[in-house]
Design an enzyme around this catalytic site. Structure first.
Site, PDB file in Angstrom:
ATOM      1  N   GLU A   1       0.824  -1.208   0.000  1.00  0.00           N
ATOM      2  CA  GLU A   1       0.000   0.000   0.000  1.00  0.00           C
ATOM      3  C   GLU A   1       0.860   1.261   0.000  1.00  0.00           C
ATOM      4  O   GLU A   1       0.587   2.212  -0.728  1.00  0.00           O
ATOM      5  CB  GLU A   1      -0.943   0.005   1.208  1.00  0.00           C
ATOM      6  CG  GLU A   1      -1.910  -1.165   1.258  1.00  0.00           C
ATOM      7  CD  GLU A   1      -2.696  -1.360  -0.026  1.00  0.00           C
ATOM      8  OE1 GLU A   1      -2.864  -0.401  -0.805  1.00  0.00           O
ATOM      9  OE2 GLU A   1      -3.141  -2.485  -0.272  1.00  0.00           O
TER      10      GLU A   1
ATOM     11  N   HIS B   1      -5.272  -5.984 -11.116  1.00  0.00           N
ATOM     12  CA  HIS B   1      -4.654  -6.916 -10.176  1.00  0.00           C
ATOM     13  C   HIS B   1      -4.209  -8.201 -10.873  1.00  0.00           C
ATOM     14  O   HIS B   1      -3.323  -8.905 -10.380  1.00  0.00           O
ATOM     15  CB  HIS B   1      -5.618  -7.253  -9.038  1.00  0.00           C
ATOM     16  CG  HIS B   1      -5.947  -6.085  -8.170  1.00  0.00           C
ATOM     17  ND1 HIS B   1      -7.113  -5.366  -8.296  1.00  0.00           N
ATOM     18  CD2 HIS B   1      -5.253  -5.494  -7.165  1.00  0.00           C
ATOM     19  CE1 HIS B   1      -7.131  -4.388  -7.405  1.00  0.00           C
ATOM     20  NE2 HIS B   1      -6.015  -4.453  -6.701  1.00  0.00           N
TER      21      HIS B   1
END
Length: 525
Positions: free
Chosen positions: A338, A424
């Protein structure tokens, strides 16, 4: 504390900041502000003096986003482009100059000089109706007239920003790009970038770890002033608000289980500390924005929320507590993943759509994995798997860099339909590339090369020798920060990493040859 309100990875609608961010090259010290200012001024002149390479043209203006000066004095200045006052999505350029300041080359993804009418045939209201017909959410601000230059031909478009929420409760800040002539959606992406579903402290995953905290009266708070003031707050299972600072009387946090709310905060705080240290000690980067300012972690977000995300809005990472099958999403590789989204947004700003979006996700997987190796925690053996600690059944993973297709959705190899995948899953090609570059076709691993043809799954029998993490990670970081631009695709990523390898290890070096071979092994030629 900031609330979740601004946009990820984009320039302000009202002005482009002229501040210059200085980053040291490998093994170099940060140059003076005067040198950086001079480099920026040279680049602003050169981008106009060499229109054949930069595609500068009438009606265009420029602003410096950041400057990288290598240890040998070479300069790399990232510029944002406007056309007749309009922001150009996909128009950014990196100008490269020699140590003497002479122009060498430019990196960009724009394909042709801009020449278009900026009078929209369809109104902002038409664009909003189209956006709301295709995506849920509430309009933030007003639709912005832009030039969309991520395709073959630049077109006038409206950027409609919708605030909403995904099915799993993740906040959404979605840009819907609507053609200003036809009112058709050109593309869309979300500025909230997620990890896919899935003192001292006693962490949930990492055992007992050291923490740097701050005194507050007679107690301690999870704030690390040695790393830019990084902190962790408890959202109290709410999806709104600024959260509450965690405090502790004896500076020993958590008990290693979820029965103590401080436990997952330990994992989060340690994770951002390791990520800060990794980028600083390995790449010479002083925090996410390279400005010495630390990010915030928010834990206990909502209920039964099995995800995590980064947002530039609050300059923060947010972690859910998981659900019946997934632990709280505070594992070290996810925390580093992140934070790395923030690094990408402040360098190449890879648009979160198509192949550039896949490269954005892969960048976070790559650095998330490298942070895990950097930390070398005995309770989380470093590997090339993402989120393997999160699954309560003990066998699940979020993604594999060794064999991306093992999840049934990710691609091992580039093929012509790759850009249609969720980012993703299209990230698998770059993840696979990085594994082959670093580790090679290692004995005992299921990783395979790709055979020629339009296939997404590796089925070749070639062998590669890896060059190791230390070299591979430096090549990827330099490519990201010096050569990639917002619309870089896989073919351009190959070029960027080859240039980075040549810069670091010499033209024709074994490392350059290894980069070339690894891309070929995943069908990127």
């Amino acid at each position: 504390m900031s609330t979740f309100t601004s946009r990820h990875g984009r320039i302000s609608r009202t002005a482009i900041a002229a501040a210059i961010v200085v980053a040291a090259g490998s093994a170099g010290a940060a140059p003076s502000a005067e040198l950086a200012k001079a480099a920026g001024a040279r680049a602003l002149a050169q981008v106009q003096a060499f229109p054949g390479r930069t595609l500068h043209g009438a009606g265009q203006s420029w602003a410096v986003r950041n400057v990288v000066v290598d240890a040998d004095g070479r300069e790399h200045v990232r510029l944002d482009r406007r056309f007749r006052g309009l922001r150009v999505i996909g128009g950014d350029v990196v100008v490269h100059a020699s140590r003497s300041g002479a122009f060498e080359d430019a990196s960009l993804t724009l394909r042709r000089t801009l020449a278009l009418d900026i009078q929209p045939r369809r109104s902002a209201g038409d664009a909003l109706r189209t956006a709301l017909a295709t995506h849920s959410g509430a309009l933030r601000g007003k639709p912005e007239l832009v030039v969309h230059a991520r395709g073959d031909s630049p077109v006038l478009a409206w950027d409609v920003l919708l605030d909403g929420e995904g099915e799993d409760g993740t906040p959404s800040e979605r840009h819907v790009i609507v053609d200003a002539a036809t009112a058709q959606v050109l593309e869309s992406w979300d500025d909230v970038q997620t990890a896919p579903a899935a003192g001292s402290g006693k962490a949930l995953f990492l055992g007992t770890v050291p923490l740097t905290t701050e005194t507050s009266g007679s107690s301690y708070v999870l704030k690390d002033t040695t790393r830019g003031g990084q902190s962790t707050v408890d959202m109290n299972n709410r999806g709104f608000g600024t959260g509450k600072a965690l405090s502790d009387a004896d500076n020993v946090w958590g008990n290693g289980t979820t029965s103590d709310r401080a436990t997952v905060a330990v994992d989060a705080q340690y994770g951002i500390a390791m990520t800060w240290d990794y980028f600083k000690n390995v790449h010479g980067r002083n925090g996410i924005a390279d400005n010495g300012v630390g990010a915030q972690s928010r834990v206990h977000y909502k209920r039964n929320y099995a995800n995590a995300f980064w947002s530039d809005s609050c300059f923060c990472m947010t972690f859910g507590d998981g659900n019946s099958s997934i632990y709280p999403l505070v594992s070290l590789d996810v925390a580093a993943h992140e934070m790395s989204h923030g690094v990408t947004s402040r360098t190449a700003a890879l648009v979160y759509s198509g192949e550039s979006g896949g490269l954005n996700e892969a960048t976070s997987d790559i650095f998330g994995t490298m942070v895990e190796f950097y930390a070398a925690n005995a309770n989380d053996t470093p590997d090339y798997l993402m989120g393997e600690k999160l699954f309560k059944n003990g066998t699940g993973v979020i993604r594999s860099m060794i064999q991306p297709s093992s999840d049934g959705a990710s691609a091992d190899c580039w093929y012509s339909g790759l850009s249609s995948l969720d980012v993703h899953y299209s990230s698998g090609v770059a993840n696979h590339f990085f594994f082959l570059l670093a580790a090679g076709t290692t004995a005992g691993q299921p990783s395979r090369t790709c055979s020629a043809g339009n296939t997404r799954v590796a089925n070749g029998s070639g062998t590669l020798a890896g060059i190791g993490n230390a070299k591979a990670e430096k090549i990827w970081y330099r490519a990201l920060t010096v050569y990639m631009t917002s619309s870089t695709n896989y073919a351009a990523a190959r070029s960027a990493t080859l240039k980075a390898a040549a810069d670091l290890y010499g033209a024709g070096s074994a490392e350059v040859n290894a980069v070339s071979a690894a891309w070929t092994a995943v069908n990127v030629n």
